[in-house]
Design an enzyme around this catalytic site. Structure first.
Site, short mmCIF file in Angstrom:
data_model
loop_
_atom_site.label_atom_id
_atom_site.label_comp_id
_atom_site.label_asym_id
_atom_site.label_seq_id
_atom_site.Cartn_x
_atom_site.Cartn_y
_atom_site.Cartn_z
N ASP A 31 0.76 -1.25 0.00
CA ASP A 31 0.00 0.00 0.00
C ASP A 31 0.79 1.31 0.00
O ASP A 31 0.56 2.18 -0.81
CB ASP A 31 -0.93 0.04 1.22
CG ASP A 31 -1.86 -1.16 1.30
OD1 ASP A 31 -1.66 -2.14 0.59
OD2 ASP A 31 -2.82 -1.08 2.08
N GLU A 57 1.83 -8.92 11.85
CA GLU A 57 1.62 -8.60 10.44
C GLU A 57 2.96 -8.26 9.75
O GLU A 57 3.21 -8.67 8.63
CB GLU A 57 0.64 -7.41 10.37
CG GLU A 57 0.07 -7.09 9.01
CD GLU A 57 -0.90 -5.92 9.08
OE1 GLU A 57 -1.10 -5.34 10.18
OE2 GLU A 57 -1.46 -5.56 8.03
C1 2M8 Z 1 -3.30 -4.25 3.65
O1 2M8 Z 1 -4.14 -3.48 2.80
C2 2M8 Z 1 -5.44 -3.04 3.20
C3 2M8 Z 1 -6.12 -2.48 1.96
O2 2M8 Z 1 -6.29 -3.49 1.01
C4 2M8 Z 1 -5.40 -1.99 4.30
O3 2M8 Z 1 -4.31 -1.50 4.64
O4 2M8 Z 1 -6.47 -1.65 4.81
C5 2M8 Z 1 -2.12 -4.72 2.77
O5 2M8 Z 1 -1.07 -5.22 3.56
C6 2M8 Z 1 -2.60 -5.78 1.77
O6 2M8 Z 1 -1.51 -6.32 1.06
C7 2M8 Z 1 -3.37 -6.90 2.47
O7 2M8 Z 1 -3.91 -7.74 1.50
C8 2M8 Z 1 -4.49 -6.35 3.36
C9 2M8 Z 1 -5.14 -7.42 4.22
O8 2M8 Z 1 -4.18 -8.16 4.91
O9 2M8 Z 1 -3.98 -5.34 4.25
#
Ligand code: 2M8
Length: 446
Positions: free
Chosen positions: A166, A403
């Site tokens: 992101d 994470e």
């Molecule tokens: C993170 O992205 C989401 C948006 O899609 C967020 O920050 O709200 C990223 O690390 C993405 O790669 C990942 O798929 C998602 C859910 O783990 O979180």
């Protein structure tokens, strides 16, 4: 630890799919589901299949696979939630579920092949290959048809959430062109800052303004591909996204051969992708693959680990792979004797703005490490592959299924170096694959 990893996947399961995390991410995410299925495949193939089946129920009529398939979340803990996207009723959106309107890296070709290899019951596994083959074909078809305007085999991402990394520094120059003081940004409220440390670790407010601006542009254009293509200010050919696509193409060629299906599209797509990755994105000076900004028509020099990940596919020559290896083992990623790093930071530590705690701007992520590990094995670079695996195992066993992790090895003993949400599904799933994976695949093949 294996039991603890399974318990994370159990706790995040809501009866239909596995959430990436207990509350920060309460819906089903696209590439998360792929990594989660890889972990599940080692102990519950039925649930691994159900995970993908559920995600693909959200596939759009034009083949696009959304980055979120929304579940019921009575507490409404995520922004942007189901109503914000306004995908419902648009031409291609599915009717059974509400989804977002953008995609994520297409990991499903190689996930499916690995699941097949791990399966004990090959008859059942063959049925699943048959079921998924046309769906993955349609996803790749969407990407090459609508995201490759120059027909050069390199597909573009149109939002920083699409490549999954992101707030990677790679997007900075492109996002900087979006002046938040001049843009009309709909009002919104973030929900990701509940944890007191989150402000320091998560993307900034300005990042979010731009993320929201782009989503607003897509919904105003009612998710019409041609209209978005001609107005979107963010169109980037990302080496990570394209490398994943290429490895999935290769895997689909193999699956197609097992099934006796027509593989000609995958062969043609992949030849072009491999060619252009090397012609357009390879940086001979630094031994890394760059991203390319299609709007400004210029290379974005990219000293992130996304530029090293094309080693997962049949993209680099042995010589190029060796350059990638020396980068991984060099001072910018492995660090120095005085300042050693866990492999592999997401951003070169030689860059002044590296931030060891901030999301995709420095920390170690288990999924990008898993990809690098697979790539290094492919080129028989087993020593470094093993180091990456051991670094992941050490971080996870020391801190838990966080994470992302601080890459610095010489932090004072007892420092908390696991960041973001705890009980993070793909950290647990890929831990299982690291421990069980290669051995089990070998056993079933033999
Ligand atoms: C993170 O992205 C989401 C948006 O899609 C967020 O920050 O709200 C990223 O690390 C993405 O790669 C990942 O798929 C998602 C859910 O783990 O979180």
């Amino acid at each position: 630890m294996l039991d603890a990893a399974k318990a994370v996947l159990e706790a995040n399961y809501n009866g239909l799919f596995t959430k990436p995390a207990p509350s920060l991410y309460p819906h089903q995410w696209n590439w998360d589901a792929g990594f989660i299925a890889l972990g599940l495949a080692h102990f519950d193939m039925e649930r691994a299949e159900a995970e993908l089946r559920h995600l693909f129920k959200g596939q759009w009529k034009n083949g696009m696979l959304p980055h979120i398939v929304f579940g019921d979340d009575p507490e409404d803990r995520y922004f942007p939630g189901p109503n914000f996207w306004e995908t419902e009723g648009t031409e291609n959106a599915p009717t059974e579920f509400i989804t977002s309107g953008i995609t994520q890296p297409p990991v499903f070709g190689f996930v499916l092949l690995k699941m097949y290899r791990a399966a004990k019951d090959k008859t059942r596994a063959l049925e699943f290959l048959k079921e998924m083959f046309p769906k993955i074909h349609s996803l790749h078809d969407y990407l090459y048809k609508f995201r490759d305007p120059n027909e050069e085999g390199l597909v573009y991402v149109r939002h920083p959430w699409e490549p999954g990394t992101d707030n990677s520094p790679t997007w900075d120059t492109v996002l900087a062109r979006l002046d938040t003081n001049q843009l009309e940004i709909p009002s919104y409220q973030r929900k990701d800052l509940q944890n007191p440390k989150a402000t320091a670790h998560r993307p900034t407010q300005e990042d979010y303004d731009r993320y929201v601006y782009l989503v607003d542009l897509f919904r105003k254009n009612k998710y019409d591909e041609a209209a978005i293509d001609s107005t979107c200010p963010f169109k980037i050919q990302d080496p990570l996204f394209n490398a994943i696509l290429s490895w999935s193409n290769e895997s689909m060629i193999e699956i197609g051969k097992i099934l006796g299906e027509d593989i000609s599209d995958f062969v043609l797509w992949n030849e072009l992708t491999v060619h252009s990755m090397n012609e357009k994105l390879w940086d001979e000076e630094y031994g890394i693959y760059n991203a390319y900004d299609l709007v400004a028509d210029q290379v974005i020099p990219c000293e992130t680990n996304s530029g090293l990940i094309p080693i997962i596919a049949d993209i680099p020559t042995l010589e190029q792979a060796e350059r990638i290896l020396s980068n991984i083992e060099g001072e910018f990623f492995r660090g120095t004797e005085e300042n050693p790093m866990y492999l592999c930071p997401t951003y070169s530590i030689g860059c002044e703005d590296i931030n060891f705690e901030k999301y995709w701007r420095g920390p170690v992520w288990i999924n990008t490490n898993w990809l690098l590990y697979q790539g290094l094995l492919r080129f028989n670079m087993t020593q470094t592959a093993e180091k990456i695996k051991q670094d992941c195992i050490e971080l996870l066993e020391k801190h838990g299924f966080y994470e992302y992790f601080d890459p610095r090895k010489n932090l004072p003993e007892g420092t908390k170096a696991g960041y973001g949400t705890h009980q993070f599904s793909w950290s647990a799933a890929l831990y299982i694959d690291f421990i069980k994976g290669e051995q089990e695949y070998k056993e079933t093949v033999e």
